[in-house]
Design a protein around this motif. Structure first.
Motif, PDB file in Angstrom:
ATOM      1  N   ALA A 283     108.833  94.619 -62.562  1.00  0.00           N
ATOM      2  CA  ALA A 283     110.042  93.832 -62.831  1.00  0.00           C
ATOM      3  C   ALA A 283     109.902  93.149 -64.197  1.00  0.00           C
ATOM      4  CB  ALA A 283     110.257  92.805 -61.721  1.00  0.00           C
ATOM      5  N   TRP A 284     109.902  93.956 -65.253  1.00  0.00           N
ATOM      6  CA  TRP A 284     109.567  93.438 -66.586  1.00  0.00           C
ATOM      7  C   TRP A 284     110.622  92.486 -67.130  1.00  0.00           C
ATOM      8  CZ3 TRP A 284     104.833  94.151 -66.445  1.00  0.00           C
ATOM      9  CH2 TRP A 284     104.255  95.353 -65.997  1.00  0.00           C
ATOM     10  N   GLN A 285     111.854  92.551 -66.622  1.00  0.00           N
ATOM     11  CA  GLN A 285     112.867  91.605 -67.091  1.00  0.00           C
ATOM     12  C   GLN A 285     112.521  90.172 -66.713  1.00  0.00           C
ATOM     13  OE1 GLN A 285     113.126  93.633 -64.537  1.00  0.00           O
ATOM     14  NE2 GLN A 285     114.693  93.020 -63.041  1.00  0.00           N
ATOM     15  N   ASP A 286     111.628  90.020 -65.722  1.00  0.00           N
ATOM     16  CA  ASP A 286     111.205  88.682 -65.296  1.00  0.00           C
ATOM     17  C   ASP A 286     110.031  88.144 -66.110  1.00  0.00           C
ATOM     18  OD1 ASP A 286     113.095  88.960 -63.332  1.00  0.00           O
ATOM     19  OD2 ASP A 286     111.677  89.380 -61.715  1.00  0.00           O
ATOM     20  N   LEU A 287     109.412  89.009 -66.903  1.00  0.00           N
ATOM     21  CA  LEU A 287     108.178  88.623 -67.593  1.00  0.00           C
ATOM     22  C   LEU A 287     108.345  87.397 -68.498  1.00  0.00           C
ATOM     23  CD1 LEU A 287     105.219  89.270 -68.080  1.00  0.00           C
ATOM     24  CD2 LEU A 287     105.925  90.861 -69.899  1.00  0.00           C
ATOM     25  N   PRO A 288     109.458  87.251 -69.260  1.00  0.00           N
ATOM     26  CA  PRO A 288     109.591  86.042 -70.100  1.00  0.00           C
ATOM     27  C   PRO A 288     109.514  84.740 -69.313  1.00  0.00           C
ATOM     28  CG  PRO A 288     111.225  87.678 -70.731  1.00  0.00           C
ATOM     29  CD  PRO A 288     110.575  88.178 -69.471  1.00  0.00           C
ATOM     30  N   PHE A 289     110.030  84.755 -68.077  1.00  0.00           N
ATOM     31  CA  PHE A 289     109.962  83.538 -67.264  1.00  0.00           C
ATOM     32  C   PHE A 289     108.519  83.232 -66.859  1.00  0.00           C
ATOM     33  CE2 PHE A 289     114.444  84.740 -66.486  1.00  0.00           C
ATOM     34  CZ  PHE A 289     115.046  83.551 -66.890  1.00  0.00           C
ATOM     35  N   LEU A 290     107.756  84.274 -66.531  1.00  0.00           N
ATOM     36  CA  LEU A 290     106.356  84.045 -66.180  1.00  0.00           C
ATOM     37  C   LEU A 290     105.546  83.587 -67.385  1.00  0.00           C
ATOM     38  CD1 LEU A 290     105.551  86.966 -63.712  1.00  0.00           C
ATOM     39  CD2 LEU A 290     105.959  84.561 -63.198  1.00  0.00           C
ATOM     40  N   ILE A 291     105.883  84.097 -68.573  1.00  0.00           N
ATOM     41  CA  ILE A 291     105.217  83.614 -69.788  1.00  0.00           C
ATOM     42  C   ILE A 291     105.568  82.140 -70.010  1.00  0.00           C
ATOM     43  CG2 ILE A 291     105.082  83.854 -72.297  1.00  0.00           C
ATOM     44  CD1 ILE A 291     105.564  86.849 -71.921  1.00  0.00           C
ATOM     45  N   GLY A 292     106.825  81.783 -69.752  1.00  0.00           N
ATOM     46  CA  GLY A 292     107.227  80.378 -69.862  1.00  0.00           C
ATOM     47  C   GLY A 292     106.456  79.496 -68.901  1.00  0.00           C
ATOM     48  N   ILE A 293     106.264  79.967 -67.664  1.00  0.00           N
ATOM     49  CA  ILE A 293     105.446  79.230 -66.700  1.00  0.00           C
ATOM     50  C   ILE A 293     104.043  79.044 -67.237  1.00  0.00           C
ATOM     51  CG2 ILE A 293     104.326  79.391 -64.436  1.00  0.00           C
ATOM     52  CD1 ILE A 293     106.875  80.672 -63.373  1.00  0.00           C
ATOM     53  N   GLY A 294     103.480  80.127 -67.807  1.00  0.00           N
ATOM     54  CA  GLY A 294     102.129  80.056 -68.354  1.00  0.00           C
ATOM     55  C   GLY A 294     102.014  79.049 -69.488  1.00  0.00           C
ATOM     56  N   LEU A 295     102.979  79.056 -70.402  1.00  0.00           N
ATOM     57  CA  LEU A 295     102.960  78.107 -71.522  1.00  0.00           C
ATOM     58  C   LEU A 295     103.043  76.667 -71.022  1.00  0.00           C
ATOM     59  CD1 LEU A 295     105.325  79.831 -74.136  1.00  0.00           C
ATOM     60  CD2 LEU A 295     102.839  79.556 -74.284  1.00  0.00           C
ATOM     61  N   TYR A 296     103.903  76.442 -70.048  1.00  0.00           N
ATOM     62  CA  TYR A 296     104.103  75.095 -69.517  1.00  0.00           C
ATOM     63  C   TYR A 296     102.843  74.585 -68.823  1.00  0.00           C
ATOM     64  CZ  TYR A 296     106.560  71.288 -67.087  1.00  0.00           C
ATOM     65  OH  TYR A 296     106.953  70.069 -66.622  1.00  0.00           O
ATOM     66  N   LEU A 297     102.212  75.453 -68.037  1.00  0.00           N
ATOM     67  CA  LEU A 297     100.984  75.051 -67.356  1.00  0.00           C
ATOM     68  C   LEU A 297      99.840  74.862 -68.349  1.00  0.00           C
ATOM     69  CD1 LEU A 297     101.102  77.332 -64.178  1.00  0.00           C
ATOM     70  CD2 LEU A 297     101.763  74.930 -64.382  1.00  0.00           C
ATOM     71  N   LEU A 298      99.805  75.679 -69.395  1.00  0.00           N
ATOM     72  CA  LEU A 298      98.778  75.516 -70.423  1.00  0.00           C
ATOM     73  C   LEU A 298      98.952  74.188 -71.147  1.00  0.00           C
ATOM     74  CD1 LEU A 298      96.405  76.707 -72.037  1.00  0.00           C
ATOM     75  CD2 LEU A 298      98.108  77.780 -73.553  1.00  0.00           C
ATOM     76  N   TYR A 299     100.185  73.840 -71.471  1.00  0.00           N
ATOM     77  CA  TYR A 299     100.466  72.548 -72.100  1.00  0.00           C
ATOM     78  C   TYR A 299     100.021  71.401 -71.195  1.00  0.00           C
ATOM     79  CZ  TYR A 299     103.341  68.469 -73.288  1.00  0.00           C
ATOM     80  OH  TYR A 299     103.781  67.198 -73.561  1.00  0.00           O
ATOM     81  N   THR A 300     100.341  71.504 -69.905  1.00  0.00           N
ATOM     82  CA  THR A 300      99.924  70.478 -68.951  1.00  0.00           C
ATOM     83  C   THR A 300      98.410  70.340 -68.919  1.00  0.00           C
ATOM     84  OG1 THR A 300     101.879  70.963 -67.596  1.00  0.00           O
ATOM     85  CG2 THR A 300     100.110  69.722 -66.544  1.00  0.00           C
ATOM     86  N   LEU A 301      97.735  71.476 -68.979  1.00  0.00           N
ATOM     87  CA  LEU A 301      96.269  71.492 -68.989  1.00  0.00           C
ATOM     88  C   LEU A 301      95.725  70.791 -70.227  1.00  0.00           C
ATOM     89  CD1 LEU A 301      93.661  72.770 -67.630  1.00  0.00           C
ATOM     90  CD2 LEU A 301      93.976  74.635 -69.264  1.00  0.00           C
ATOM     91  N   VAL A 302      96.275  71.108 -71.401  1.00  0.00           N
ATOM     92  CA  VAL A 302      95.757  70.601 -72.676  1.00  0.00           C
ATOM     93  C   VAL A 302      95.943  69.094 -72.802  1.00  0.00           C
ATOM     94  CG1 VAL A 302      96.107  70.654 -75.179  1.00  0.00           C
ATOM     95  CG2 VAL A 302      95.961  72.793 -73.893  1.00  0.00           C
ATOM     96  N   ILE A 303      97.059  68.562 -72.295  1.00  0.00           N
ATOM     97  CA  ILE A 303      97.302  67.118 -72.424  1.00  0.00           C
ATOM     98  C   ILE A 303      96.579  66.312 -71.349  1.00  0.00           C
ATOM     99  CG2 ILE A 303      99.535  67.473 -73.533  1.00  0.00           C
ATOM    100  CD1 ILE A 303     100.855  66.614 -70.871  1.00  0.00           C
ATOM    101  N   GLY A 304      95.839  66.986 -70.475  1.00  0.00           N
ATOM    102  CA  GLY A 304      95.069  66.270 -69.465  1.00  0.00           C
ATOM    103  C   GLY A 304      95.749  66.137 -68.128  1.00  0.00           C
ATOM    104  N   GLY A 305      96.851  66.890 -67.928  1.00  0.00           N
ATOM    105  CA  GLY A 305      97.545  66.808 -66.645  1.00  0.00           C
ATOM    106  C   GLY A 305      98.349  65.527 -66.516  1.00  0.00           C
TER     107      GLY A 305
END
Length: 558
Positions: A283-305
């Protein structure tokens, strides 16, 4: 004729099945509404925004302390929506809860009616959402999450249902821009999808459409720069520019995810399942949303949660549920498979400790060793809707009562840590110095723990219940970076004359004061705004240091 008669029972059966599925969907929506209403509550941080709303509606401007222009909230769109409701009701407790419940319910309703592939998938999705403690808890709380839920659902609806319609790119940009206005860091959830859409529809026309879509956010930024003197909320300086080592923040970010998993494992499981099914079903049309989830969680990780367990998992969790219900979840053609799917969700929630419906006794630990808290459990006795007492002051919080006492006592300058309920009770004429710097422009720009006067802190603790019984746990808590009160600062606020002892800090504050208190359109103010933006005055802070965490620094809660 005979053929028509033969088909009649099958048609009736099909029609009955459709009605049953729709009835099940209606029941699940009603169940979700019941759950979020039953568990409705408000947190102390919400009352920081409520104080701004109260000041705004009563003519004091978008201020927290009415004698200076400082943006203490991170969700301008949510604040404006609350202000609109408060303008008519002049009551904040029920107004904010009804608004949150309504917006959350509309978001889930749009998902179930227009995004899920079938009523059964919609019902399964609603069951999963209702089973998540994090999602239900932050469907109210007074924070901006409900409006973010709604904007996520609308964005995905436009993406999947309107690709061949006029102004498609504009509407995507508009919804993403409103979500960014609601909370800046949520842009990461939408950014990969916007990039893909721009790649599909390249050119100036699409760029202009996206720019027009983000116009409300850009207008707010222009207003923020003009009114507050800065593009970002004061909380960004208080929480992100602390001097804490990046490695420590990253370590705490990992700990935040561990604590949130213990608090509510379901979002992690559903996000993982959405990734698995995306690749399994291509379901590759959904991939941008999963990348967005990844970026958001990575940002949360970097700022210390964060210190609120699960709060920053709810938006990625909602996106994952929508992806599964719309595209990725396998077609279940037999009733037994549907029953099995529901049974797995219920079994997960019943068997896994600390899940929403886990039947055994829960842990009494509200705040774990990392400082991550079950926020609703902490505030439920004081602010939960099911515990409202009409014969007493509500919310039933000692901090609200202390604020009312400060209002009646005629105090002008008060030092506090927990500032939400206290600040709302204190009203517009009490200037609150927040040692966690969320509401103070000078302290927000000082490094964490710098120059603390331990005797002064102890003296403040005698009048501030939120500072009592300071535990000697971690030297700092995420989102609660304790600042010092520079010598002479309280006298400066009380008298209006700059008598800060440190000469360079006094000069720095005089420049900052020009921005937060001076005439909006004076030439000197705009010169200082420019110089602050390029760091021209940072040298005035470099020598200001006299030790970190002289009294242990970890304060109990906000």
């Amino acid at each position: 004729m005979v053929s028509a008669i033969k088909d009649l029972p099958e048609n009736k059966t099909t029609s009955m099945e459709k009605r049953n599925k729709k009835g099940l969907l209606v029941f699940s929506l009603a169940f979700f509404l019941f759950i979020i209403t039953k568990d409705a509550w408000l947190c102390d941080d919400a009352y920081i925004t409520f104080r701004v709303v109260d000041n705004f509606i009563h003519g004091y401007g978008l201020t927290w302390n009415t004698d200076e222009r400082v943006q203490t909230y991170t969700h301008p769109l949510w604040m404006l929506l609350l202000s609109l409701v408060y303008f008519f009701t002049h009551e904040i407790y029920y107004s904010s809860l009804v608004l949150s419940i309504t917006v959350s319910f509309i978001a889930v309703g749009i998902f179930s009616l227009y995004l899920a592939r079938s009523p059964l998938l919609a019902t399964l999705g609603i069951t999963v959402l209702a089973a998540s403690k994090s999602f239900v808890d932050f469907s109210t709380s007074g924070l901006e999450n409900p409006l973010t839920y709604l904007l996520i659902v609308i964005f995905m609806l436009v993406f999947y249902r309107s690709q061949h319609k006029d102004h498609y790119v504009f509407f995507l940009g508009l919804v993403a821009g409103l979500a960014t206005l609601n909370r800046m860091d949520t842009l990461l959830l939408f950014l990969p999808t916007l990039i893909v859409v721009f790649y599909q529809f390249p050119g100036w026309k699409s760029a202009k459409a996206l720019l027009l879509g983000f116009l409300p956010f850009l207008c707010w930024e222009a207003f923020s720069l003009c009114y507050y003197g800065f593009l970002f909320p004061n909380t960004a300086y208080a929480k992100l520019d602390t001097g804490i080592d990046r490695a420590q923040l990253l370590s705490h970010g990992i700990g935040y995810f561990v604590s949130s998993f213990t608090f509510d494992p379901l979002p992690f499981v559903i996000i993982a399942v959405s990734v698995l099914f995306l690749f399994e079903r291509s379901a590759w049309q959904d991939l941008p949303f999963l990348i967005g989830i990844g970026l958001y969680l990575l940002y949360t990780l970097v700022i210390g949660g964060d210190f609120m367990a699960g709060r920053f998992l709810t938006e990625p969790f909602l996106i994952a549920v929508i992806l599964l219900a719309h595209t990725s979840f396998p077609s279940l053609k037999s009733k037994s498979k549907w029953i099995m799917a529901f049974a797995i969700i219920l079994l997960f929630e019943i068997v896994v400790p600390n899940s929403r419906w886990y039947p055994l006794s829960k842990s009494n630990i509200l705040t774990d060793q990392r400082g991550v808290t079950d926020e609703r459990a902490f505030y439920a006795d004081a602010t939960a809707l099911v515990k409202v007492e009409h014969i007493t002051l509500w919310p039933n919080s000692v901090w609200l009562r202390e604020g009312l006492q400060a209002r009646l006592s005629g105090q002008h300058v008060v030092v506090r840590s927990t500032i939400g309920l206290f600040g709302f009770g204190a009203g517009p004429h009490v200037h609150i110095v927040d040692i966690w710097a969320l509401g103070d422009p000078l302290l927000a720009r000082l490094p964490e723990g710098e120059g603390r006067d331990s005797e002064s802190i102890q003296r403040w603790a005698e009048d501030d219940s939120s500072l009592a019984n300071l535990p000697a746990l971690p030297p700092w808590r995420i989102g609660h970076f304790t600042r010092s009160i520079p010598a002479g600062y309280l006298e400066t606020l009380a008298s209006g004359t700059n008598v800060i002892h440190d000469k360079q800090l006094a000069l720095y504050y005089s420049k900052l004061q020009e921005i937060t208190r001076g005439p909006l359109f004076s030439i000197q103010r705009w010169i200082d705004i420019w110089k602050f933006s390029i760091g021209s005055y940072d040298y005035l802070l470099k020598h200001y240091s006299s030790g970190i965490n002289q009294i242990g620094g970890f304060l109990p809660h906000s």
